[in-house]
Enzyme design. Structure first.
Site, PDB file in Angstrom:
ATOM      1  N   ASP A   1      -9.318  15.501 -22.046  1.00 21.29           N
ATOM      2  CA  ASP A   1      -9.787  15.681 -20.664  1.00 21.29           C
ATOM      3  C   ASP A   1     -10.369  17.089 -20.569  1.00 21.29           C
ATOM      4  O   ASP A   1     -10.171  17.917 -21.467  1.00 21.29           O
ATOM      5  CB  ASP A   1      -8.602  15.524 -19.692  1.00 21.29           C
ATOM      6  CG  ASP A   1      -9.007  15.776 -18.239  1.00 21.29           C
ATOM      7  OD1 ASP A   1     -10.065  15.275 -17.812  1.00 21.29           O
ATOM      8  OD2 ASP A   1      -8.280  16.495 -17.523  1.00 21.29           O
ATOM      9  N   SER A   2     -11.053  17.366 -19.485  1.00 16.68           N
ATOM     10  CA  SER A   2     -11.552  18.722 -19.242  1.00 16.68           C
ATOM     11  C   SER A   2     -10.402  19.718 -19.121  1.00 16.68           C
ATOM     12  O   SER A   2     -10.616  20.922 -19.199  1.00 16.68           O
ATOM     13  CB  SER A   2     -12.364  18.759 -17.951  1.00 16.68           C
ATOM     14  OG  SER A   2     -11.526  18.449 -16.862  1.00 16.68           O
TER      15      SER A   2
ATOM     16  N   TYR B   1     -15.449  20.108 -15.667  1.00 22.63           N
ATOM     17  CA  TYR B   1     -16.648  19.386 -16.107  1.00 22.63           C
ATOM     18  C   TYR B   1     -17.503  18.992 -14.893  1.00 22.63           C
ATOM     19  O   TYR B   1     -18.696  18.756 -15.027  1.00 22.63           O
ATOM     20  CB  TYR B   1     -16.259  18.105 -16.842  1.00 22.63           C
ATOM     21  CG  TYR B   1     -15.785  18.267 -18.271  1.00 22.63           C
ATOM     22  CD1 TYR B   1     -15.712  19.511 -18.897  1.00 22.63           C
ATOM     23  CD2 TYR B   1     -15.402  17.136 -19.003  1.00 22.63           C
ATOM     24  CE1 TYR B   1     -15.267  19.617 -20.207  1.00 22.63           C
ATOM     25  CE2 TYR B   1     -14.967  17.241 -20.309  1.00 22.63           C
ATOM     26  CZ  TYR B   1     -14.894  18.479 -20.916  1.00 22.63           C
ATOM     27  OH  TYR B   1     -14.458  18.567 -22.206  1.00 22.63           O
TER      28      TYR B   1
ATOM     29  N   CYS C   1     -10.851  11.187 -18.762  1.00 25.87           N
ATOM     30  CA  CYS C   1     -11.586  11.994 -17.783  1.00 25.87           C
ATOM     31  C   CYS C   1     -12.708  11.109 -17.245  1.00 25.87           C
ATOM     32  O   CYS C   1     -13.544  10.622 -18.026  1.00 25.87           O
ATOM     33  CB  CYS C   1     -12.161  13.217 -18.495  1.00 25.87           C
ATOM     34  SG  CYS C   1     -13.247  14.224 -17.476  1.00 25.87           S
ATOM     35  N   ASN C   2     -12.708  10.879 -15.962  1.00 25.91           N
ATOM     36  CA  ASN C   2     -13.762  10.036 -15.370  1.00 25.91           C
ATOM     37  C   ASN C   2     -15.129  10.666 -15.556  1.00 25.91           C
ATOM     38  O   ASN C   2     -16.114   9.984 -15.846  1.00 25.91           O
ATOM     39  CB  ASN C   2     -13.495   9.840 -13.880  1.00 25.91           C
ATOM     40  CG  ASN C   2     -12.276   8.968 -13.632  1.00 25.91           C
ATOM     41  OD1 ASN C   2     -12.385   7.770 -13.534  1.00 25.91           O
ATOM     42  ND2 ASN C   2     -11.111   9.584 -13.573  1.00 25.91           N
TER      43      ASN C   2
ATOM     44  N   CYS D   1     -10.529  10.707 -10.402  1.00 21.25           N
ATOM     45  CA  CYS D   1     -10.480  11.842 -11.328  1.00 21.25           C
ATOM     46  C   CYS D   1      -9.043  11.900 -11.824  1.00 21.25           C
ATOM     47  O   CYS D   1      -8.103  11.733 -11.030  1.00 21.25           O
ATOM     48  CB  CYS D   1     -10.848  13.129 -10.591  1.00 21.25           C
ATOM     49  SG  CYS D   1     -10.422  14.647 -11.481  1.00 21.25           S
ATOM     50  N   THR D   2      -8.870  12.123 -13.120  1.00 19.64           N
ATOM     51  CA  THR D   2      -7.522  12.017 -13.683  1.00 19.64           C
ATOM     52  C   THR D   2      -6.614  13.175 -13.277  1.00 19.64           C
ATOM     53  O   THR D   2      -5.402  13.110 -13.492  1.00 19.64           O
ATOM     54  CB  THR D   2      -7.576  11.900 -15.214  1.00 19.64           C
ATOM     55  OG1 THR D   2      -8.296  13.025 -15.752  1.00 19.64           O
ATOM     56  CG2 THR D   2      -8.258  10.612 -15.636  1.00 19.64           C
ATOM     57  N   HIS D   3      -7.170  14.225 -12.704  1.00 17.46           N
ATOM     58  CA  HIS D   3      -6.306  15.282 -12.157  1.00 17.46           C
ATOM     59  C   HIS D   3      -5.619  14.824 -10.862  1.00 17.46           C
ATOM     60  O   HIS D   3      -4.552  15.328 -10.520  1.00 17.46           O
ATOM     61  CB  HIS D   3      -7.129  16.544 -11.837  1.00 17.46           C
ATOM     62  CG  HIS D   3      -7.482  17.379 -13.034  1.00 17.46           C
ATOM     63  ND1 HIS D   3      -8.411  16.980 -13.970  1.00 17.46           N
ATOM     64  CD2 HIS D   3      -7.038  18.600 -13.442  1.00 17.46           C
ATOM     65  CE1 HIS D   3      -8.519  17.929 -14.897  1.00 17.46           C
ATOM     66  NE2 HIS D   3      -7.707  18.924 -14.593  1.00 17.46           N
TER      67      HIS D   3
HETATM   68  N1  DGL Z   1     -10.033  14.968 -14.973  1.00 14.01           N
HETATM   69  C1  DGL Z   1     -11.467  15.028 -14.862  1.00 14.01           C
HETATM   70  C2  DGL Z   1     -11.996  13.713 -14.313  1.00 14.01           C
HETATM   71  O1  DGL Z   1     -11.290  12.724 -14.418  1.00 14.01           O
HETATM   72  C3  DGL Z   1     -11.887  16.263 -14.137  1.00 14.01           C
HETATM   73  C4  DGL Z   1     -13.294  16.648 -14.402  1.00 14.01           C
HETATM   74  C5  DGL Z   1     -13.605  18.088 -14.115  1.00 14.01           C
HETATM   75  O2  DGL Z   1     -13.192  18.935 -14.913  1.00 14.01           O
HETATM   76  O3  DGL Z   1     -14.281  18.363 -13.134  1.00 14.01           O
HETATM   77  O4  DGL Z   1     -13.082  13.619 -13.817  1.00 14.01           O
END
Ligand code: DGL
Length: 263
Positions: free
Chosen positions: A11-12, A43, A74-75, A184-186
């Site tokens: 992930d980012s 990201y 990460c989406n 978003c996975t966060h």
């Molecule tokens: N967890 C990432 C997602 O699912 C976050 C992307 C980001 O860093 O902006 O999109």
């Protein structure tokens, strides 16, 4: 004894831990290498080409460590890079798909909200997914700048996090949304704060468990990976390992080690 062949998850930053926990819950036997690209987070404010370059560099690293399947947890990276990765590497890649379809099935008001990063909403892929599943349901998309950074800092319920969540989510609820997609996975790490703000009548959906099922289905029970005697977890970051250890351990719910991605 040699370590069992791992799966890679990246992930980012630390958000993909919300996906990894579902994978580990379903398949505790799998060895895993988690890469937090926190040195290049978020990201959501990068171009597709920049995200592809990061996804490629991380994939090379994971392949070098013997990964035989990679989860793009990460989406934003899935939208920007998964097609490129699948076209250029022969191992399977599992990407994220925001829970638009189950949200459309679940709404009673006929309005759903999709919370995602700016980059995820800038690409066609998410809008194509929405168009494919929306039917007669009204879908309101909401970019959420700042939320990823709050999770990376480990601020899951402080005043600034609550202010951002309220600013993004409450207008959707006021417009009638009774289901919010955590795109978003966060964001699953903000679930209880968000639930507190929007109330119990609003359903919050993410896709971590669906990704875990997909990983499981791709790894047949007879494969060497699943007959591993003991699973091993590796943690890599392009950011500060001390930060990953402190915030990551809190998100993961147990102490985790962290090594620099480059070594
Ligand atoms: N967890 C990432 C997602 O699912 C976050 C992307 C980001 O860093 O902006 O999109």
């Amino acid at each position: 004894m040699a370590e069992p062949a791992p799966i890679g998850v990246f992930d980012s930053g630390l958000g993909g831990l919300s996906v990894l926990r579902e994978i580990v819950a379903k398949r505790p036997d799998l060895s895993t290498i988690y890469v937090a690209d926190s040195g290049h987070c978020p990201y959501g404010e990068k171009s597709a080409d920049q995200i592809i370059a990061r996804a490629e560099a991380i994939t090379e690293r994971l392949l070098g460590a013997g990964a035989q399947l990679i989860v793009v947890a990460c989406n934003t990276a899935t939208i920007a890079a998964v097609e490129y990765l699948r076209a250029n590497y022969s191992i399977p890649f599992v990407g994220m798909e925001p829970a638009v379809k189950p949200a459309v099935a679940a709404t009673r008001t006929g309005v759903i909200g999709v919370l995602a990063t700016g980059a995820a909403l800038a690409g066609d892929k998410l809008h194509r997914l929405i168009d494919r599943h929306r039917g007669t349901v009204r879908v309101i998309t909401q970019p959420c700048p700042g939320l990823v950074e709050q999770v990376e800092r480990g601020d899951l319920d402080g005043p600034e996090t609550r202010r951002l969540l309220a600013a993004y989510a409450l207008p959707l609820v006021a417009a009638g949304a009774d289901v919010l997609v955590l795109g978003c996975t966060h964001y699953p790490f903000l679930r209880s704060t968000l639930a507190d703000l929007v109330g119990a009548t609003v359903t919050l959906l993410d896709t971590g468990e669906a990704v875990a099922r997909r990983v499981d289905s791709l790894l047949s029970p007879g494969a060497a990976i699943s007959s591993a005697p003991k699973s091993v977890r590796h943690w890599l970051t392009s950011g500060d390992p001390a930060q990953m250890m402190s915030v990551g351990s809190r998100l993961w719910g147990a102490p985790l080690g962290a090594q620099p991605l480059a070594s």
